[in-house]
Design a protein around this motif. Structure first.
Motif, PDB file in Angstrom:
ATOM      1  N   ARG A 124       0.820  -1.202   0.000  1.00  0.00           N
ATOM      2  CA  ARG A 124       0.000   0.000   0.000  1.00  0.00           C
ATOM      3  C   ARG A 124       0.858   1.258   0.000  1.00  0.00           C
ATOM      4  O   ARG A 124       1.848   1.351   0.728  1.00  0.00           O
ATOM      5  N   TYR A 130      -6.273   2.480   0.762  1.00  0.00           N
ATOM      6  CA  TYR A 130      -7.679   2.260   1.104  1.00  0.00           C
ATOM      7  C   TYR A 130      -8.579   1.958  -0.107  1.00  0.00           C
ATOM      8  O   TYR A 130      -9.794   2.126  -0.033  1.00  0.00           O
ATOM      9  N   ILE A 132      -9.842  -0.956  -1.402  1.00  0.00           N
ATOM     10  CA  ILE A 132      -9.904  -2.333  -0.919  1.00  0.00           C
ATOM     11  C   ILE A 132     -10.897  -3.181  -1.716  1.00  0.00           C
ATOM     12  O   ILE A 132     -10.560  -4.228  -2.249  1.00  0.00           O
ATOM     13  N   SER A 133     -12.124  -2.736  -1.823  1.00  0.00           N
ATOM     14  CA  SER A 133     -13.118  -3.492  -2.565  1.00  0.00           C
ATOM     15  C   SER A 133     -14.276  -2.568  -2.918  1.00  0.00           C
ATOM     16  O   SER A 133     -14.392  -1.450  -2.408  1.00  0.00           O
ATOM     17  N   TRP A 136     -16.340  -1.815   0.104  1.00  0.00           N
ATOM     18  CA  TRP A 136     -15.733  -0.903   1.077  1.00  0.00           C
ATOM     19  C   TRP A 136     -15.107   0.244   0.298  1.00  0.00           C
ATOM     20  O   TRP A 136     -13.962   0.193  -0.083  1.00  0.00           O
ATOM     21  N   ASP A 181      -3.442  -7.527   9.031  1.00  0.00           N
ATOM     22  CA  ASP A 181      -3.846  -6.123   9.123  1.00  0.00           C
ATOM     23  C   ASP A 181      -2.595  -5.275   9.329  1.00  0.00           C
ATOM     24  O   ASP A 181      -1.727  -5.632  10.118  1.00  0.00           O
ATOM     25  N   HIS A 184      -0.998  -0.658   5.255  1.00  0.00           N
ATOM     26  CA  HIS A 184      -0.752   0.773   5.052  1.00  0.00           C
ATOM     27  C   HIS A 184       0.393   1.250   5.935  1.00  0.00           C
ATOM     28  O   HIS A 184       1.242   2.042   5.510  1.00  0.00           O
TER      29      HIS A 184
END
Length: 227
Positions: A124, A130, A132-133, A136, A181, A184
């Protein structure tokens, strides 16, 4: 319920000062760990208020501290939350999430070493932050604002132990560890030459040890080809 012990697919470089604080693993738990690495840590489940414990290697850790070593190699193991016969949650994220647990114990490691293990699921940066999909989704302005806020926090305060990188043991097919997780934060640390970071571990289940070893050889070959 018939369960198994999951073994981290990687050896992690960990600050010995973090390890010396761990209590000894109970004899019954230590006895079923078949791996023979010099330093092994059993990951606890914060939901049941279990903390990480040290299976073996305390003398090595003490020696590392005495010699001012920054890091030592550690294997992490865990009690699978998934029964041996219940193989579907191992492979399907939607089912696996029901068994996922994490430890609150924080460790410090080298980011350059962590990246060499090829356990990231992507990289990232400001361009793809951000994204992502489709489910989202936030506007480009919000993405940039969110990314810059994180960047400014890291540059001002350094990498915070309050927000460690989460690594899920045996995440891929019940075999290969993967960053769960924190991509970023990893990207920002790479861009700003920050190498010392905080991590903690999550887990759910794992294939049986012999299957883990066989499958890991295949996955590592594929990772080398990809990278």
């Amino acid at each position: 319920m018939s369960t198994t012990i999951g073994y981290s697919s990687e050896l992690y470089l960990i600050d010995p000062q973090d390890l010396i604080k761990l209590k000894k693993t109970p004899v019954a738990d230590a006895a079923i760990v078949m791996q023979k690495d010099p330093i092994i840590v059993l990951v606890g489940n914060s939901q049941s208020k279990q903390k990480d414990t040290l299976v073996c290697g305390r003398d090595i850790i003490k020696n590392a501290i005495a010699n001012n070593l920054e890091y030592v190699e550690v294997r992490f193991v865990f009690h699978s939350n998934i029964a041996n016969w219940n193989i579907l949650p191992i492979f399907f994220k939607g089912l696996r999430k029901n068994y996922k647990f994490e430890s609150k114990t924080i460790y410090h490691t080298s980011l350059s070493h962590l990246r060499s293990l090829h356990i990231e699921r992507g990289f990232r940066n400001a361009e793809n932050a951000y994204v992502i999909s489709k489910r989202w989704h936030i506007t480009p302005e919000k993405r940039i604002e969110k990314y810059n806020k994180l960047k400014n926090s890291i540059l001002k305060k350094g990498f915070s132990d309050k927000f460690p990188i989460s690594i899920m043991l045996c995440r891929r097919m019940g075999i290969k560890d993967s960053v769960d997780d924190g991509h970023h934060r990893i990207g920002l640390c790479v861009e700003n030459n920050i190498d010392r970071i905080a991590i903690h571990f999550r887990a759910a289940g794992a294939l049986m040890p012999l299957m883990q070893k066989f499958g890991l050889k295949i996955i590592n070959k594929l990772c080398k080809i990809k990278h």
